[in-house]
Design a protein around this motif. Structure first.
Motif, PDB file in Angstrom:
ATOM      1  N   LEU A   1       1.395  10.419   3.838  1.00  0.00           N
ATOM      2  CA  LEU A   1       2.310  10.809   2.770  1.00  0.00           C
ATOM      3  C   LEU A   1       1.876  12.052   2.001  1.00  0.00           C
ATOM      4  O   LEU A   1       2.720  12.806   1.524  1.00  0.00           O
ATOM      5  N   GLN A   2       0.569  12.257   1.872  1.00  0.00           N
ATOM      6  CA  GLN A   2       0.082  13.364   1.050  1.00  0.00           C
ATOM      7  C   GLN A   2       0.646  14.720   1.485  1.00  0.00           C
ATOM      8  O   GLN A   2       1.150  15.479   0.639  1.00  0.00           O
ATOM      9  N   PRO A   3       0.600  15.074   2.783  1.00  0.00           N
ATOM     10  CA  PRO A   3       1.163  16.374   3.197  1.00  0.00           C
ATOM     11  C   PRO A   3       2.657  16.470   2.922  1.00  0.00           C
ATOM     12  O   PRO A   3       3.151  17.543   2.549  1.00  0.00           O
ATOM     13  N   THR A   4       3.382  15.366   3.080  1.00  0.00           N
ATOM     14  CA  THR A   4       4.832  15.369   2.848  1.00  0.00           C
ATOM     15  C   THR A   4       5.151  15.604   1.381  1.00  0.00           C
ATOM     16  O   THR A   4       6.012  16.427   1.040  1.00  0.00           O
ATOM     17  N   PHE A   5       4.450  14.903   0.503  1.00  0.00           N
ATOM     18  CA  PHE A   5       4.673  15.080  -0.928  1.00  0.00           C
ATOM     19  C   PHE A   5       4.322  16.500  -1.367  1.00  0.00           C
ATOM     20  O   PHE A   5       5.012  17.097  -2.192  1.00  0.00           O
ATOM     21  N   GLU A   6       3.240  17.065  -0.806  1.00  0.00           N
ATOM     22  CA  GLU A   6       2.847  18.431  -1.148  1.00  0.00           C
ATOM     23  C   GLU A   6       3.876  19.436  -0.640  1.00  0.00           C
ATOM     24  O   GLU A   6       4.203  20.403  -1.326  1.00  0.00           O
ATOM     25  N   LYS A   7       4.369  19.209   0.553  1.00  0.00           N
ATOM     26  CA  LYS A   7       5.362  20.117   1.152  1.00  0.00           C
ATOM     27  C   LYS A   7       6.645  20.130   0.327  1.00  0.00           C
ATOM     28  O   LYS A   7       7.283  21.176   0.164  1.00  0.00           O
ATOM     29  N   LEU A   8       7.036  18.958  -0.177  1.00  0.00           N
ATOM     30  CA  LEU A   8       8.274  18.851  -0.958  1.00  0.00           C
ATOM     31  C   LEU A   8       8.064  19.221  -2.432  1.00  0.00           C
ATOM     32  O   LEU A   8       9.013  19.246  -3.222  1.00  0.00           O
ATOM     33  N   GLY A   9       6.802  19.517  -2.779  1.00  0.00           N
ATOM     34  CA  GLY A   9       6.513  19.887  -4.164  1.00  0.00           C
ATOM     35  C   GLY A   9       6.569  18.723  -5.126  1.00  0.00           C
ATOM     36  O   GLY A   9       6.778  18.905  -6.324  1.00  0.00           O
ATOM     37  N   LEU A  10       6.363  17.507  -4.600  1.00  0.00           N
ATOM     38  CA  LEU A  10       6.430  16.311  -5.427  1.00  0.00           C
ATOM     39  C   LEU A  10       5.071  15.798  -5.840  1.00  0.00           C
ATOM     40  O   LEU A  10       4.958  14.954  -6.727  1.00  0.00           O
ATOM     41  N   ALA A  11       4.019  16.304  -5.182  1.00  0.00           N
ATOM     42  CA  ALA A  11       2.656  15.893  -5.551  1.00  0.00           C
ATOM     43  C   ALA A  11       2.221  16.658  -6.780  1.00  0.00           C
ATOM     44  O   ALA A  11       2.651  17.786  -7.020  1.00  0.00           O
ATOM     45  N   HIS A  12       1.338  16.037  -7.553  1.00  0.00           N
ATOM     46  CA  HIS A  12       0.892  16.718  -8.773  1.00  0.00           C
ATOM     47  C   HIS A  12      -0.580  16.419  -9.002  1.00  0.00           C
ATOM     48  O   HIS A  12      -0.977  15.279  -8.923  1.00  0.00           O
TER      49      HIS A  12
ATOM     50  N   PRO B   1       0.814  -1.222   0.000  1.00  0.00           N
ATOM     51  CA  PRO B   1       0.000   0.000   0.000  1.00  0.00           C
ATOM     52  C   PRO B   1       0.845   1.267   0.000  1.00  0.00           C
ATOM     53  O   PRO B   1       0.447   2.290  -0.565  1.00  0.00           O
ATOM     54  N   PHE B   2       2.019   1.207   0.634  1.00  0.00           N
ATOM     55  CA  PHE B   2       2.938   2.342   0.636  1.00  0.00           C
ATOM     56  C   PHE B   2       3.350   2.695  -0.793  1.00  0.00           C
ATOM     57  O   PHE B   2       3.292   3.860  -1.212  1.00  0.00           O
ATOM     58  N   ALA B   3       3.743   1.678  -1.560  1.00  0.00           N
ATOM     59  CA  ALA B   3       4.183   1.898  -2.942  1.00  0.00           C
ATOM     60  C   ALA B   3       3.026   2.399  -3.802  1.00  0.00           C
ATOM     61  O   ALA B   3       3.200   3.296  -4.643  1.00  0.00           O
ATOM     62  N   LEU B   4       1.838   1.838  -3.598  1.00  0.00           N
ATOM     63  CA  LEU B   4       0.674   2.252  -4.384  1.00  0.00           C
ATOM     64  C   LEU B   4       0.321   3.717  -4.140  1.00  0.00           C
ATOM     65  O   LEU B   4       0.009   4.461  -5.077  1.00  0.00           O
ATOM     66  N   VAL B   5       0.361   4.139  -2.884  1.00  0.00           N
ATOM     67  CA  VAL B   5       0.039   5.530  -2.551  1.00  0.00           C
ATOM     68  C   VAL B   5       1.123   6.474  -3.078  1.00  0.00           C
ATOM     69  O   VAL B   5       0.824   7.574  -3.553  1.00  0.00           O
ATOM     70  N   CYS B   6       2.373   6.043  -3.016  1.00  0.00           N
ATOM     71  CA  CYS B   6       3.463   6.854  -3.577  1.00  0.00           C
ATOM     72  C   CYS B   6       3.231   7.095  -5.063  1.00  0.00           C
ATOM     73  O   CYS B   6       3.372   8.220  -5.550  1.00  0.00           O
ATOM     74  N   LEU B   7       2.867   6.042  -5.783  1.00  0.00           N
ATOM     75  CA  LEU B   7       2.593   6.181  -7.210  1.00  0.00           C
ATOM     76  C   LEU B   7       1.415   7.128  -7.453  1.00  0.00           C
ATOM     77  O   LEU B   7       1.433   7.945  -8.380  1.00  0.00           O
ATOM     78  N   LYS B   8       0.407   7.022  -6.587  1.00  0.00           N
ATOM     79  CA  LYS B   8      -0.769   7.890  -6.712  1.00  0.00           C
ATOM     80  C   LYS B   8      -0.391   9.344  -6.502  1.00  0.00           C
ATOM     81  O   LYS B   8      -0.816  10.230  -7.261  1.00  0.00           O
ATOM     82  N   GLU B   9       0.391   9.636  -5.474  1.00  0.00           N
ATOM     83  CA  GLU B   9       0.728  11.021  -5.139  1.00  0.00           C
ATOM     84  C   GLU B   9       1.712  11.626  -6.135  1.00  0.00           C
ATOM     85  O   GLU B   9       1.599  12.800  -6.492  1.00  0.00           O
ATOM     86  N   LEU B  10       2.680  10.841  -6.577  1.00  0.00           N
ATOM     87  CA  LEU B  10       3.654  11.349  -7.556  1.00  0.00           C
ATOM     88  C   LEU B  10       2.972  11.650  -8.881  1.00  0.00           C
ATOM     89  O   LEU B  10       3.329  12.599  -9.576  1.00  0.00           O
TER      90      LEU B  10
END
Length: 212
Positions: free
Chosen positions: A201-212, A120-129
């Motif tokens: 993970l969502q807030p972290t990806f957004e903070k780092l500017g990696l979410a799209h 699930p970690f990998a799946l969510v990472c793929l979703k957020e990236l």
């Protein structure tokens, strides 16, 4: 620079996903519901797990095409690339790396637990990236974007359909069932794990500017 980072992290998440799926298959105490369907089909037609996964995932790309109609975008091409790559990676881990025998049940539990934390970690990472998602997750995200269903609920619906499909295949073709205790755990907890990782993970990806 951000796009390069997202592409690199997408590749890493894909390798993690293939590794974890291979590990879970090797543990042999049950796989996720979607993967149980892949295994059942693989047993019937004799194709490798990753190859069957590619065939089924192609169906979810088709569903997205039907929903999007004239609004098709390049993400579907990326999904197809990701799908084929995942098939190769998973086959590599299952048939070339995890070739050792496991006789200890506690060790099987340990391997399953590790895989269950990673998937699930990998799946969510793929979703957020959002460079590309696996077609099933891409389909679930599309339903969320269209306000048809939340991502986690859509993923749960896919699991329920997979359960029905696997049970039907096992009964009709009289093959060994890939559904075991690990599958039951997956049925009740995977949806929770996905929601947990999204919140984490969502807030972290957004903070780092990696979410799209």
């Amino acid at each position: 620079m951000k796009i390069q980072s997202r592409v690199a992290l997408t590749g890493l998440a894909l390798i993690l996903l293939g590794f974890a799926v291979g590990l879970q298959t090797k543990a042999a105490i049950g796989v996720s519901l979607v993967n149980s369907t892949f295994i059942s089909i693989s047993t019937i037609i004799g194709l490798k797990f990753g190859t069957v996964a590619n065939i089924v995932n192609s169906f979810f790309i088709l569903l997205q095409i039907l929903i999007l109609k004239k609004d098709l975008n390049i993400s579907l091409i990326f999904q197809a690339i990701l799908m084929v790559t995942f098939g190769f990676i998973t086959n590599f881990f299952i048939y070339d790396v995890f070739t050792f025998d496991i006789t200890s049940y506690p060790m099987r539990v340990v391997l399953f637990t590790i895989s269950y934390l990673i998937i699930p970690f990998a799946l969510v990472c793929l979703k957020e990236l959002n460079i590309a998602s696996m077609p099933i997750e891409g389909f679930c995200k599309l339903l969320e974007d269209k306000n048809m269903m939340s991502f986690s609920n859509a993923r749960l619906a896919v699991d329920i359909v997979s359960l029905i499909a696997t049970v039907s295949i096992v009964l009709v073709f009289n093959i060994p069932s890939p559904i075991r205790e690990g599958t039951i755990i997956s049925l009740f907890l995977l949806n929770y794990m996905i929601r947990f990782y999204i919140k984490m993970l969502q807030p972290t990806f957004e903070k780092l500017g990696l979410a799209h």
